[in-house]
Write a protein that holds these residues in place. Structure first.
Motif: not given
Length: 362
Positions: A347-350, A105-110, A91-98, A338-345
């Motif tokens: 990307t904020v704003g995408a 429970s959520h993992l975020m790559k900020l 996952l790109p480091d220059d974005a915010n991912h949920i 936004a109703t993501p599937v469990i495990g879906e990534v």
């Protein structure tokens, strides 16, 4: 009484002796908090003109023990997108991912750093291995593949948000813990290094690298036994990462604080809003679906992301109902949902295509 409910009854009775209270009146960590009643030794909610009366504890527990349920547990398998460490690292480091792990429970790559919100990898939301709500699905990510965590954030200490199994399993991979007042003592009792724990009152914030995290109000309650209700604080959280803002409601009834949060900390690019485990017996602690939509509008967010559903049986409504009701409103009123599937990534704003993944499941 069924065997399942008999076990639940035993579990409820046993809770009385599980733990001693967390906070004591006059504790210096909370004596300056406007949300702590020193006389009663408990945290309190702000006045809420929208509050509806809830049933008493006896009525609620009696309903859980003897009431009937229908459609609260899915018959079909919940769809799952499996993740591994390689997928996370890509996952790109220059974005915010949920990434939705299930329930709240959520993992975020900020912007390249990993954050966890209310992580629950355990099989049940219960103090016991033999009783309590059991997962509908496995986590999409194995505990062994969880990356080093910059910050683990908790909204409150209920079992479906604070899971001892997960805390103990990840303690060597977490740099710091950001929690509401009093919850730090929970973590210390679970063996977490006190130097890693930071406790927050509402409106207090911290800068962690490129991310600013702010504890904000919520209208809820706390406790893990029959004897420690409201001995710790509860909170929602706001995150600013780069030029984007993310809001996480935690658990909350609808209250005027959402508008205040929007004014002070918004507008938000996305709001992760509670949607599930509501009931007419306890309207003062959880939002009905229509209130979830209104709270989303109050905080001033662009995208409404639904959480607190599809993983555990915690109420009496059919498991699909929370999402169905909000999705109907969103379609009618043009809400970006936004109703993501469990495990879906996400990307904020995408750009993304949202799907009602649950609509054909039983």
């Amino acid at each position: 009484m069924t065997y399942r409910r008999f076990k639940a009854f035993v579990a409820c009775g046993a809770l009385a002796a599980c733990q001693s209270p967390i906070m004591e009146p006059g504790d210096p960590r909370v004596s300056n908090s406007q949300h702590f009643d020193a006389k009663g030794g408990v945290f309190v909610n702000e006045a809420n003109p929208h509050e509806k009366p809830s049933k008493g504890s006896w009525d609620i527990w009696s309903r859980f023990l003897f009431g009937s349920k229908e459609g609260t547990v899915p018959k079909d398998a919940i769809p799952l997108r499996k993740l591994d460490r390689a997928a996370l690292d890509a996952l790109p480091d220059d974005a915010n991912h949920i990434i939705r792990l299930g329930h709240s429970s959520h993992l975020m790559k900020l912007r390249g750093k990993w954050w966890l919100i209310d992580p629950v990898f355990g099989e049940r939301t219960s103090p016991f291995s033999f009783a309590g709500p059991k997962r509908f699905h496995q986590p999409p990510l194995a505990l062994a593949d969880v990356p080093p965590i910059e910050a683990l954030v908790l909204s409150h200490d209920h079992y479906d948000h604070l899971d001892v199994f997960t805390i103990e399993a990840l303690k060597d991979r977490v740099q710091r813990y950001l929690v509401p007042l009093g919850v730090g003592e929970r973590l210390r009792r679970f063996g977490i290094d006190p130097a890693k724990i930071q406790e927050f009152d509402w409106w207090q914030d911290v800068q962690v690298g490129d991310v600013k995290a702010t504890a904000a109000p919520a209208h809820h309650f706390s406790g893990r036994t029959l004897w420690d209700r409201n001995s710790t604080l509860w909170a929602s959280w706001a995150f600013t990462s780069g030029n984007q803002r993310i809001y996480f409601s935690g658990d909350s009834a609808y209250f005027p604080g959402f508008k205040e949060i929007g004014k002070k900390l918004g507008p938000f690019d996305i709001a992760l809003m509670e949607n599930g485990a509501y009931d007419a017996y306890w309207p003062s602690v959880h939002m009905m679906p229509e209130e979830t939509v209104q709270a989303f509008r109050d905080v001033g967010a662009k995208t409404l992301y639904l959480v607190h559903n599809s993983t555990f049986d915690l109420a009496f409504h059919p498991w699909r109902e929370p999402m169905d009701r909000v999705a109907a409103i969103a379609e009618k009123e043009g809400v970006d949902l936004a109703t993501p599937v469990i495990g879906e990534v996400l990307t904020v704003g995408a750009a993304r295509q949202n799907q009602r993944w649950w609509k054909d499941l039983r």
